[in-house]
Design an enzyme around this catalytic site. Sequence first.
Site, PDB file in Angstrom:
ATOM      1  N   GLU A 105      71.028  66.611  58.560  1.00 62.08           N
ATOM      2  CA  GLU A 105      70.591  65.220  58.413  1.00 62.08           C
ATOM      3  C   GLU A 105      70.413  64.575  59.779  1.00 62.08           C
ATOM      4  O   GLU A 105      71.009  65.015  60.763  1.00 62.08           O
ATOM      5  CB  GLU A 105      71.648  64.430  57.614  1.00 62.08           C
ATOM      6  CG  GLU A 105      71.193  63.983  56.236  1.00 62.08           C
ATOM      7  CD  GLU A 105      70.095  62.929  56.220  1.00 62.08           C
ATOM      8  OE1 GLU A 105      69.171  62.963  57.071  1.00 62.08           O
ATOM      9  OE2 GLU A 105      70.142  62.074  55.339  1.00 62.08           O
ATOM     10  N   ASP A 106      69.578  63.548  59.821  1.00 57.95           N
ATOM     11  CA  ASP A 106      69.407  62.810  61.064  1.00 57.95           C
ATOM     12  C   ASP A 106      70.571  61.854  61.315  1.00 57.95           C
ATOM     13  O   ASP A 106      71.121  61.810  62.409  1.00 57.95           O
ATOM     14  CB  ASP A 106      68.057  62.064  61.077  1.00 57.95           C
ATOM     15  CG  ASP A 106      67.834  61.182  59.842  1.00 57.95           C
ATOM     16  OD1 ASP A 106      68.644  61.230  58.886  1.00 57.95           O
ATOM     17  OD2 ASP A 106      66.839  60.434  59.819  1.00 57.95           O
ATOM     18  N   ASP A 109      74.642  56.934  57.372  1.00 57.55           N
ATOM     19  CA  ASP A 109      74.795  55.489  57.462  1.00 57.55           C
ATOM     20  C   ASP A 109      75.748  55.063  56.340  1.00 57.55           C
ATOM     21  O   ASP A 109      76.956  55.210  56.460  1.00 57.55           O
ATOM     22  CB  ASP A 109      73.388  54.890  57.351  1.00 57.55           C
ATOM     23  CG  ASP A 109      73.332  53.403  57.573  1.00 57.55           C
ATOM     24  OD1 ASP A 109      73.997  52.912  58.489  1.00 57.55           O
ATOM     25  OD2 ASP A 109      72.601  52.712  56.829  1.00 57.55           O
ATOM     26  N   LYS A 137      77.129  56.729  61.836  1.00 56.76           N
ATOM     27  CA  LYS A 137      77.540  55.327  62.012  1.00 56.76           C
ATOM     28  C   LYS A 137      78.719  55.084  61.084  1.00 56.76           C
ATOM     29  O   LYS A 137      78.547  54.603  59.960  1.00 56.76           O
ATOM     30  CB  LYS A 137      76.410  54.391  61.572  1.00 56.76           C
ATOM     31  CG  LYS A 137      75.237  54.230  62.494  1.00 56.76           C
ATOM     32  CD  LYS A 137      74.361  53.103  61.930  1.00 56.76           C
ATOM     33  CE  LYS A 137      72.954  53.182  62.404  1.00 56.76           C
ATOM     34  NZ  LYS A 137      72.069  52.229  61.701  1.00 56.76           N
ATOM     35  N   PHE A 158      70.532  49.613  64.723  1.00 50.50           N
ATOM     36  CA  PHE A 158      69.427  50.364  64.132  1.00 50.50           C
ATOM     37  C   PHE A 158      68.721  51.165  65.226  1.00 50.50           C
ATOM     38  O   PHE A 158      68.284  50.627  66.230  1.00 50.50           O
ATOM     39  CB  PHE A 158      68.437  49.430  63.435  1.00 50.50           C
ATOM     40  CG  PHE A 158      67.498  50.184  62.549  1.00 50.50           C
ATOM     41  CD1 PHE A 158      67.916  50.600  61.285  1.00 50.50           C
ATOM     42  CD2 PHE A 158      66.225  50.532  62.974  1.00 50.50           C
ATOM     43  CE1 PHE A 158      67.073  51.342  60.458  1.00 50.50           C
ATOM     44  CE2 PHE A 158      65.373  51.267  62.158  1.00 50.50           C
ATOM     45  CZ  PHE A 158      65.803  51.675  60.907  1.00 50.50           C
ATOM     46  N   ARG A 171      58.983  57.766  65.382  1.00 43.27           N
ATOM     47  CA  ARG A 171      59.602  59.080  65.175  1.00 43.27           C
ATOM     48  C   ARG A 171      59.375  60.002  66.364  1.00 43.27           C
ATOM     49  O   ARG A 171      60.151  60.915  66.600  1.00 43.27           O
ATOM     50  CB  ARG A 171      59.011  59.772  63.927  1.00 43.27           C
ATOM     51  CG  ARG A 171      59.409  59.156  62.609  1.00 43.27           C
ATOM     52  CD  ARG A 171      59.066  60.103  61.471  1.00 43.27           C
ATOM     53  NE  ARG A 171      58.967  59.434  60.182  1.00 43.27           N
ATOM     54  CZ  ARG A 171      59.985  59.183  59.372  1.00 43.27           C
ATOM     55  NH1 ARG A 171      61.207  59.525  59.729  1.00 43.27           N
ATOM     56  NH2 ARG A 171      59.803  58.588  58.223  1.00 43.27           N
TER      57      ARG A 171
HETATM   58  P1  IMP Z   1      72.476  56.482  54.025  1.00 41.38           P
HETATM   59  O1  IMP Z   1      72.130  56.974  52.668  1.00 41.38           O
HETATM   60  O2  IMP Z   1      72.711  54.994  54.031  1.00 41.38           O
HETATM   61  O3  IMP Z   1      73.617  57.229  54.691  1.00 41.38           O
HETATM   62  O4  IMP Z   1      71.190  56.573  54.911  1.00 41.38           O
HETATM   63  C1  IMP Z   1      70.665  57.714  55.357  1.00 41.38           C
HETATM   64  C2  IMP Z   1      69.205  57.514  55.726  1.00 41.38           C
HETATM   65  O5  IMP Z   1      68.895  56.146  56.078  1.00 41.38           O
HETATM   66  C3  IMP Z   1      68.893  58.336  56.925  1.00 41.38           C
HETATM   67  O6  IMP Z   1      68.529  59.654  56.578  1.00 41.38           O
HETATM   68  C4  IMP Z   1      67.776  57.551  57.562  1.00 41.38           C
HETATM   69  O7  IMP Z   1      66.530  57.941  57.010  1.00 41.38           O
HETATM   70  C5  IMP Z   1      68.047  56.108  57.198  1.00 41.38           C
HETATM   71  N1  IMP Z   1      68.710  55.383  58.301  1.00 41.38           N
HETATM   72  C6  IMP Z   1      69.977  54.930  58.339  1.00 41.38           C
HETATM   73  N2  IMP Z   1      70.261  54.313  59.505  1.00 41.38           N
HETATM   74  C7  IMP Z   1      69.142  54.405  60.248  1.00 41.38           C
HETATM   75  C8  IMP Z   1      68.797  53.967  61.581  1.00 41.38           C
HETATM   76  O8  IMP Z   1      69.576  53.383  62.352  1.00 41.38           O
HETATM   77  N3  IMP Z   1      67.528  54.236  61.969  1.00 41.38           N
HETATM   78  C9  IMP Z   1      66.619  54.887  61.194  1.00 41.38           C
HETATM   79  N4  IMP Z   1      66.895  55.315  59.951  1.00 41.38           N
HETATM   80  C10 IMP Z   1      68.144  55.077  59.482  1.00 41.38           C
HETATM   81 MG    MG Z   2      64.100  56.791  57.240  1.00 41.41          MG
END
Ligand code: IMP
Ligand code: MG
Length: 185
Positions: A105-106, A109, A137, A158, A171
């Site tokens: 995963e990138d 969050d 995060k 962000f 990107r």
């Molecule tokens: P989660 O489900 O809230 O953990 O979010 C995961 C996804 O939200 C990541 O795979 C990203 O695509 C997007 N995301 C969360 N934080 C950021 C950020 O700071 N920048 C860009 N994309 C984010």
């Molecule tokens: Mg995204």
Amino acid sequence: MLPQTLTAGPRTRILIAAEQIQQRVRELASQIDADYTQDPLYVVSVLKGAFIFVADLCRALKRPNVRIEFMAISSYGSEKTTSGQVKLTRDLDVNIEGQNVLIVEDIVDSGITLNYLTRLLRQRHPRSLEIVTLLDKPERRIQPVSVKYIGFQIPDEFVVGYGLDYAEDYRNLSDICVLSEAGIR
Ligand code: IMP
Ligand code: MG
């Protein structure tokens, strides 16, 4: 000579520079190489944000049997947060039963995406299931996820670049950058 790559502009400031990212990716790869036997490793990457990370990570692994698979997930919500509604838009086309699976995963969050994905993949009975994320995060976590390999823990800001987007832009930046208020439309 590497081509000149796009980096921070007036709307972004560098949080993690490209060289730092590359160094950390090599460290993660050697940890992963050490932790797995020589059996095939199924690397499951989540589109689109992880595409650059997975490409660099896989090339840093010193084994030939890395199987690269993609999944896609969409979450409904604003462009900067996950709403909590996750939907699978592209599934795997391989059977992972009895295989070692590593989700790439990138960023983690809220944890909603990975919580959903690990529950889904566990039902398919892989031999092992672990997660590697470039960014974490921790302050933002709503749902628990157990992440084995973390590139960098970052504050609640962000970020864009190195695969991560804001409304599909940024990107292609080489560095991970914080988007200023001016960059947010
Ligand atoms: P989660 O489900 O809230 O953990 O979010 C995961 C996804 O939200 C990541 O795979 C990203 O695509 C997007 N995301 C969360 N934080 C950021 C950020 O700071 N920048 C860009 N994309 C984010
Ligand atoms: Mg995204």
